[in-house]
Each structure stands twice: as C-alpha cells, then as structure tokens.
Design a protein around this motif. Structure first.
Motif, PDB file in Angstrom:
ATOM      1  N   LEU A 263      -7.778  12.556  53.024  1.00 57.19           N
ATOM      2  CA  LEU A 263      -8.528  12.302  54.255  1.00 57.19           C
ATOM      3  C   LEU A 263      -9.286  13.545  54.698  1.00 57.19           C
ATOM      4  O   LEU A 263     -10.432  13.454  55.145  1.00 57.19           O
ATOM      5  N   PHE A 264      -8.655  14.699  54.561  1.00 54.85           N
ATOM      6  CA  PHE A 264      -9.307  15.956  54.943  1.00 54.85           C
ATOM      7  C   PHE A 264     -10.540  16.203  54.082  1.00 54.85           C
ATOM      8  O   PHE A 264     -11.614  16.548  54.597  1.00 54.85           O
ATOM      9  N   GLU A 265     -10.399  16.045  52.765  1.00 54.89           N
ATOM     10  CA  GLU A 265     -11.524  16.277  51.857  1.00 54.89           C
ATOM     11  C   GLU A 265     -12.665  15.307  52.141  1.00 54.89           C
ATOM     12  O   GLU A 265     -13.842  15.700  52.146  1.00 54.89           O
ATOM     13  N   SER A 266     -12.337  14.058  52.374  1.00 54.55           N
ATOM     14  CA  SER A 266     -13.362  13.034  52.615  1.00 54.55           C
ATOM     15  C   SER A 266     -14.104  13.292  53.923  1.00 54.55           C
ATOM     16  O   SER A 266     -15.333  13.180  53.982  1.00 54.55           O
ATOM     17  N   THR A 267     -13.366  13.638  54.969  1.00 53.67           N
ATOM     18  CA  THR A 267     -13.996  13.917  56.254  1.00 53.67           C
ATOM     19  C   THR A 267     -14.844  15.175  56.184  1.00 53.67           C
ATOM     20  O   THR A 267     -15.931  15.241  56.769  1.00 53.67           O
ATOM     21  N   SER A 268     -14.350  16.183  55.470  1.00 50.13           N
ATOM     22  CA  SER A 268     -15.117  17.408  55.289  1.00 50.13           C
ATOM     23  C   SER A 268     -16.423  17.134  54.559  1.00 50.13           C
ATOM     24  O   SER A 268     -17.469  17.694  54.891  1.00 50.13           O
ATOM     25  N   ALA A 269     -16.361  16.258  53.564  1.00 54.37           N
ATOM     26  CA  ALA A 269     -17.577  15.890  52.825  1.00 54.37           C
ATOM     27  C   ALA A 269     -18.533  15.112  53.722  1.00 54.37           C
ATOM     28  O   ALA A 269     -19.738  15.379  53.731  1.00 54.37           O
ATOM     29  N   PHE A 270     -18.014  14.166  54.482  1.00 56.13           N
ATOM     30  CA  PHE A 270     -18.858  13.359  55.361  1.00 56.13           C
ATOM     31  C   PHE A 270     -19.558  14.226  56.403  1.00 56.13           C
ATOM     32  O   PHE A 270     -20.740  14.022  56.706  1.00 56.13           O
ATOM     33  N   THR A 280     -10.002  20.729  45.860  1.00 56.48           N
ATOM     34  CA  THR A 280     -11.331  20.339  45.382  1.00 56.48           C
ATOM     35  C   THR A 280     -11.527  20.653  43.908  1.00 56.48           C
ATOM     36  O   THR A 280     -12.078  19.845  43.148  1.00 56.48           O
ATOM     37  N   GLY A 281     -11.099  21.829  43.475  1.00 53.67           N
ATOM     38  CA  GLY A 281     -11.308  22.241  42.080  1.00 53.67           C
ATOM     39  C   GLY A 281     -10.574  21.392  41.067  1.00 53.67           C
ATOM     40  O   GLY A 281     -10.956  21.363  39.893  1.00 53.67           O
ATOM     41  N   ASP A 282      -9.531  20.708  41.482  1.00 61.83           N
ATOM     42  CA  ASP A 282      -8.714  19.912  40.557  1.00 61.83           C
ATOM     43  C   ASP A 282      -8.985  18.415  40.668  1.00 61.83           C
ATOM     44  O   ASP A 282      -8.243  17.612  40.097  1.00 61.83           O
ATOM     45  N   LEU A 283     -10.008  18.019  41.386  1.00 60.75           N
ATOM     46  CA  LEU A 283     -10.300  16.598  41.556  1.00 60.75           C
ATOM     47  C   LEU A 283     -10.819  15.980  40.253  1.00 60.75           C
ATOM     48  O   LEU A 283     -11.443  16.642  39.428  1.00 60.75           O
ATOM     49  N   SER A 284     -10.555  14.693  40.112  1.00 63.31           N
ATOM     50  CA  SER A 284     -11.057  13.955  38.956  1.00 63.31           C
ATOM     51  C   SER A 284     -12.553  13.719  39.101  1.00 63.31           C
ATOM     52  O   SER A 284     -13.131  13.918  40.169  1.00 63.31           O
ATOM     53  N   ALA A 285     -13.179  13.284  38.024  1.00 59.05           N
ATOM     54  CA  ALA A 285     -14.625  13.029  38.046  1.00 59.05           C
ATOM     55  C   ALA A 285     -14.969  11.945  39.069  1.00 59.05           C
ATOM     56  O   ALA A 285     -15.960  12.060  39.795  1.00 59.05           O
ATOM     57  N   ALA A 286     -14.134  10.901  39.132  1.00 58.03           N
ATOM     58  CA  ALA A 286     -14.396   9.811  40.076  1.00 58.03           C
ATOM     59  C   ALA A 286     -14.335  10.305  41.512  1.00 58.03           C
ATOM     60  O   ALA A 286     -15.168   9.926  42.352  1.00 58.03           O
ATOM     61  N   SER A 287     -13.365  11.160  41.799  1.00 57.43           N
ATOM     62  CA  SER A 287     -13.232  11.682  43.157  1.00 57.43           C
ATOM     63  C   SER A 287     -14.396  12.596  43.514  1.00 57.43           C
ATOM     64  O   SER A 287     -14.899  12.566  44.646  1.00 57.43           O
ATOM     65  N   LYS A 288     -14.829  13.411  42.555  1.00 56.90           N
ATOM     66  CA  LYS A 288     -15.964  14.299  42.822  1.00 56.90           C
ATOM     67  C   LYS A 288     -17.233  13.503  43.102  1.00 56.90           C
ATOM     68  O   LYS A 288     -18.014  13.833  43.998  1.00 56.90           O
ATOM     69  N   ILE A 289     -17.436  12.442  42.325  1.00 53.81           N
ATOM     70  CA  ILE A 289     -18.617  11.588  42.546  1.00 53.81           C
ATOM     71  C   ILE A 289     -18.535  10.930  43.923  1.00 53.81           C
ATOM     72  O   ILE A 289     -19.531  10.848  44.646  1.00 53.81           O
TER      73      ILE A 289
END
Length: 328
Positions: A263-270, A280-289
């Motif tokens: 939730l933190f990463e998603s809100t920060s991105a939004f 962030t550095g260890d996220l999968s390709a789907a999550s990064k997209i």
C-alpha cells in the motif's frame, strides 16, 4: 485573440522569472552551505540540482541516503522544505500572495490552499514527533531540537517530494499509515506535485463537517461551494482510491511485500512521491509495470479527470422520478 495571447506570454514570463529566482536563491544558499565539504564548483552543481529537484517536488538527490546526513542541519532543512512548500502551492496562489498578505482579500482557492497546507504540515509534524519519539531506529537518542526538525521535514516531504532525513522503512506502522494519507492528499492544484490535491481533500472535509453539523450547503471561510464542485472532488477521490487499490492488489498477488508495504509503494507511486520502505529494488516485473502505470495515472489521470469534470454540465432533457434509498 491577440490580447489573450499577450496575456499567456506575460504569464509564462512571470512563471519562468519566479521559478528562476526561487530556484536560484535556493541553489546559492545550498551551495554556500556545502562549499566547505565539496568545493565551490561541485557545491554549485549540487545546490542547483537539489534546488530544482525540491521546487519541482521530484525528490531526486545526489547523496547516498537522501538527506539523512543533514538531519540536524537547520539551513539545508529549511531551504529544501521551503522550496518543496512553494513548489507545491501552485503559481496562482504564490502570485496572489506576492501582491500582499491580505487574508480577507484572498480568493477562496488561495485561502483553502494555504489553510490546508498549514494544517497538514502542523498536524503531521506533531503526529510524527509523537509516534517516533521513542523509536530507536528514527528519533530516539536525538536531541529534542533535531527531533523537532526531522519531524517537520518528514511532515513536508510526503506531500509528493520524496526526500527523507529519517529511515522510512524503520518507521512504526502507525507512522507509515499517516504518511500514506499525506502522500494520497499530495500538493495543490496547478503545482509541481501530485496526489488528489489539498483543495479536493478540503472540499470533502468541509462537506462531511457541514453534513454532520446539519447544514444543507457546504461552506468554507464564509463562502458556499457549488454542489458540482463537491461531486468532482468525490469523483476524483473515489477514482484515485481505485487506482491505488488496483496497484496494491497487483503487488500483493505478485508476492511483493506485506499489505502495508504494498500500500505504501502504491500510494507513493500515485502521488509521484518517491518514498519507499525499501522493497522497490526487489519488485517483480509485473509490480514494477503496475507502479509505472500508477505513477503515470497519478500525475496525468486526476489532472485530466479534473479538466474533464470542469466542462460545462449539460442539463438532462428528461428528469426521471426521484426516489429515496437508505444509506449508512
């Protein structure tokens, strides 16, 4: 048409001049502070880079761990935070204030932006200071002056800035939840920041307060808000929640982090903030997209939606019968 074109050109010149003066002043102050340790040549480059990054609410830095090394540095904290706040107010508000501080003569928009910004910064400073006071990974062990300065700086940066003087990943979960709310709200309309914007949040807050108080109309600072404005604010907030929820779901399905981290990463991105709990550095390709699309939607989506909702509403040619339902 010629007069309109001249007005646009004059406005652009004013924006460019104001931006150059503010960023230039911040760059010189930062360069003077860093000249002893970096030398004047490198200090000027670092000062200009961080001044532009702060004013544009980008959050990029040239140091290893953001600005944690300057947690107790009064000048660096005040200059960076001032640039963040000014950049997040919007040029229209700054232009109105620059003509003289006359609170009662300010437009409702300016008063709402200034009032909401001051409220959020003051409240966030107090909450972060209270929640992190005894956290050994953040504020515990620091002098009280440094605790206060770090809390203030960390109260300003979640509003789409991205700088940090405290370790975000080591904050308490209660603090992270509060930071998520700040990131979701973001900066103000017409600014360099993201989020649903302070005026959207203030309009919804005023609507709830007036509704609970038994008032039929939403009023702020002695002025009545249009019902259509409230509808727009609600639409922007609901769609934004949907965007954040969708991105969080993708991260959870991909197995990237806990619910709080996702939730933190998603809100920060939004909110185009740039803060992270460290996953962030260890996220999968789907999550990064998903986060890339969320960043794009967070910066362009609500803005486009706001413009679309500002188009003149067309009156329905046929009015259907009205019927009540139970809610709540």
């Amino acid at each position: 048409a010629q007069n309109r074109l001249q007005g646009i050109v004059r406005l652009v010149k004013e924006v460019l001049l104001f931006t150059a003066v503010v960023e230039g002043s911040g760059a010189l102050l930062l360069a003077w502070r860093w000249s002893d340790q970096l030398g004047w040549g490198r200090a000027l480059y670092y000062g200009l880079f961080h001044a532009v990054s702060a004013f544009d609410n980008a959050g990029f830095d040239l140091f290893t761990n953001s600005l944690t090394a300057f947690r107790g540095d009064l000048l660096v904290n005040l200059v960076i935070s001032a640039l963040l706040i000014i950049g997040g107010l919007g040029f229209g508000v700054v232009a109105e204030v620059s003509h003289g501080w006359r609170w009662r003569h300010f437009s409702l928009h300016t008063r709402m932006v200034l009032g909401t910004t001051a409220l959020l910064i003051g409240l966030a400073t107090a909450v972060i200071l209270f929640l992190e006071w005894r956290n050994p990974a953040t504020l515990a062990g620091l002098p009280w002056q440094e605790k206060l300065l770090a809390s203030y700086f960390q109260a300003v940066t979640p509003r789409t800035a991205g700088f940090s003087t405290l370790s975000i990943g080591q904050m308490r979960e209660a603090t992270l939840l509060f930071v998520i709310v700040l990131m979701f709200i973001g900066a103000s309309p017409g600014s360099t920041g993201g989020g649903i914007k302070t005026t959207t949040f203030a309009a919804l807050l005023a609507m709830v307060f007036c509704l609970v108080s038994g008032r039929e109309e939403t009023t702020v600072f002695g002025r009545r808000l249009e019902t259509l404005v409230i509808y727009r604010a609600m639409a922007i907030a609901v769609i934004s929640i949907g965007i954040v929820a969708g991105a969080t779901l993708v991260l959870l399905v991909s197995g990237d982090g806990t619910f709080g981290e996702a939730l933190f990463e998603s809100t920060s991105a939004f909110g185009t903030v740039g803060l992270s709990t460290g996953i962030t550095g260890d996220l999968s390709a789907a999550s990064k997209i998903a986060l890339i699309l969320t960043m794009y939607a967070g910066r362009v989506g609500p803005l486009t939606l706001a413009f679309a909702l500002m188009q003149r509403a067309q009156r329905a040619k046929i009015r259907l019968p009205e019927e009540k339902i139970m809610v709540g």
